[in-house]
Design a protein around this motif. Structure first.
Motif, short mmCIF file in Angstrom:
data_model
loop_
_atom_site.label_atom_id
_atom_site.label_comp_id
_atom_site.label_asym_id
_atom_site.label_seq_id
_atom_site.Cartn_x
_atom_site.Cartn_y
_atom_site.Cartn_z
N ALA A 1 12.50 21.46 35.75
CA ALA A 1 13.54 22.38 36.22
C ALA A 1 14.76 22.32 35.29
O ALA A 1 15.33 23.36 34.92
CB ALA A 1 13.95 22.04 37.65
N ILE A 2 15.14 21.11 34.88
CA ILE A 2 16.25 20.97 33.92
C ILE A 2 15.91 21.69 32.62
O ILE A 2 16.74 22.42 32.05
CB ILE A 2 16.54 19.49 33.63
CG1 ILE A 2 17.02 18.76 34.89
CG2 ILE A 2 17.58 19.34 32.52
CD1 ILE A 2 17.17 17.26 34.72
N ALA A 3 14.68 21.51 32.15
CA ALA A 3 14.27 22.12 30.88
C ALA A 3 14.28 23.64 30.95
O ALA A 3 14.49 24.30 29.93
CB ALA A 3 12.88 21.61 30.50
N ILE A 4 14.08 24.20 32.14
CA ILE A 4 14.11 25.67 32.27
C ILE A 4 15.54 26.18 32.22
O ILE A 4 15.85 27.11 31.48
CB ILE A 4 13.39 26.12 33.57
CG1 ILE A 4 11.88 25.89 33.44
CG2 ILE A 4 13.68 27.60 33.85
CD1 ILE A 4 11.10 26.16 34.72
N PHE A 5 16.45 25.57 33.01
CA PHE A 5 17.82 26.11 32.98
C PHE A 5 18.61 25.64 31.76
O PHE A 5 19.67 26.17 31.46
CB PHE A 5 18.58 25.88 34.30
CG PHE A 5 19.00 24.48 34.61
CD1 PHE A 5 20.09 23.89 33.99
CD2 PHE A 5 18.34 23.75 35.61
CE1 PHE A 5 20.50 22.61 34.31
CE2 PHE A 5 18.76 22.46 35.95
CZ PHE A 5 19.84 21.89 35.29
N ARG A 6 18.05 24.65 31.02
CA ARG A 6 18.64 24.26 29.74
C ARG A 6 17.72 24.67 28.58
O ARG A 6 17.74 24.04 27.51
CB ARG A 6 18.85 22.74 29.71
CG ARG A 6 19.86 22.23 30.72
CD ARG A 6 21.27 22.61 30.35
NE ARG A 6 22.26 21.98 31.24
CZ ARG A 6 23.55 22.24 31.22
NH1 ARG A 6 24.01 23.12 30.33
NH2 ARG A 6 24.38 21.66 32.05
N PHE A 7 16.95 25.72 28.79
CA PHE A 7 15.94 26.15 27.83
C PHE A 7 16.53 26.32 26.42
O PHE A 7 15.96 25.83 25.44
CB PHE A 7 15.31 27.46 28.30
CG PHE A 7 14.18 27.96 27.43
CD1 PHE A 7 12.86 27.66 27.74
CD2 PHE A 7 14.43 28.73 26.29
CE1 PHE A 7 11.82 28.12 26.95
CE2 PHE A 7 13.40 29.19 25.49
CZ PHE A 7 12.09 28.88 25.82
#
Length: 310
Positions: free
Chosen positions: A192-198
């Motif tokens: 989830a972090i990696a998606i919103f910090r893509f």
């Protein structure tokens, strides 16, 4: 106090804040909750306060050490990410040498406390988690493999196991369930972090799943990992380690988290906002379960799988 004295005081305060920042206090706080949960689950109401506090402080220092050294290792990729470009190892507010010495010192003190006050098995798990995070994950896997998150999830799952083993001094089914449960939790939390910090991860060329293989695949993995996490968490009450309250909290939080994850498949959904919600509720979930397992323990007599009591 004259202006010179005020200036010196401000500089000292700023420097102390910098040393606190490199330890990543948010991560330390999260680990404190989980190690306390594991400790109290194993203690079953018979709490040795000295052992509990020395375990929590010792492990916190170990975590702070790993985070400090990670700041040194990651300073090149941190400079490319919006979220981390102002870290003190990037700006030069603290030198890499100073942070390394600081990190090593914290580690020596932390492992020393664990060695003196706990037992060999607790120290062993803390050491393995530390080596995986600093050596395997930070130095290589994070930069070179999509499986870096999976490897890193092991080190993130170590704190509750250290707390548990500090009391029990042996590896039983409860410790195994905790290790699996917290490892599985790390995966949707991290994706989830990696998606919103893509954009940050893409700019730093870090091969997290959403960047390396696409957000669609990451969404599927988030859903699957949450489902498996819920099943593994349910093993604690099913095996007699916790009671009905833990089962109820597990069911409620996991079902809500899973429903939230499935909303990611809605047409036209804002993925940034959705991923932040999934991330936020992951913290609510693991905090609720850590607190509940600390309070809803049962008097099961575990069968040890491994014992290394001093």
């Amino acid at each position: 106090m004259n202006n010179q004295g005020l200036s010196m005081s401000a500089k000292l305060k700023s420097r102390l804040q910098a040393y606190v920042q490199v330890t990543k206090p948010g991560i330390i706080m999260g680990n404190l909750i989980s190690v306390a949960g594991g400790f109290l689950l194993a203690a079953k109401g018979n709490v040795d306060l000295t052992l509990m506090f020395t375990t929590m402080i010792g492990l916190s220092l170990v975590v702070a050490s790993g985070c400090s050294i990670n700041n040194c290792i990651d300073r090149d990729i941190d400079a490319k990410m919006q979220r981390t470009r102002n870290r003190v190892t990037v700006t030069g507010k603290l030198s890499v040498r100073a942070v390394m010495i600081y990190g090593i010192s914290l580690g020596v003190i932390g492992f020393g406390m664990l060695a003196i006050f706990t037992n060999s098995l607790a120290v062993l798990f803390a050491a393995i988690g530390y080596l995986v995070y600093v050596g395997v994950y930070s130095l290589y896997m994070k930069r070179h493999s999509v499986y870096g998150t999976l490897v890193g999830s092991f080190s993130g799952a170590v704190p509750p196991v250290v707390g548990y083993c500090a009391v029990r001094g042996e590896m039983d089914a409860g410790a195994v369930i905790l290790l699996l449960m917290f490892s599985l939790w790390q995966m949707p939390h991290s994706y989830a972090i990696a998606i919103f910090r893509f954009d940050d991860y893409a700019a730093a060329n870090i091969p997290v799943l959403p960047v390396a293989e696409g957000i669609t695949k990451a969404k599927l993995h988030i859903v699957l990992y949450i489902a498996v996490f819920a099943l593994v968490a349910a093993l604690l009450p099913l095996a007699g380690y916790t009671g009905i309250a833990f089962m109820a909290v597990t069911f409620a939080t996991s079902l809500w988290w899973l429903a939230m994850a499935l909303r990611g498949y809605r047409h036209g959904i804002n993925l940034q906002s959705w991923a932040r919600q999934v991330f936020g509720f992951s913290i609510v979930t693991i905090t609720a379960l850590s607190v509940t397992m600390a309070l809803d323990f049962q008097s099961v007599v575990p069968t040890p799988l491994l014992s290394l009591v001093n």
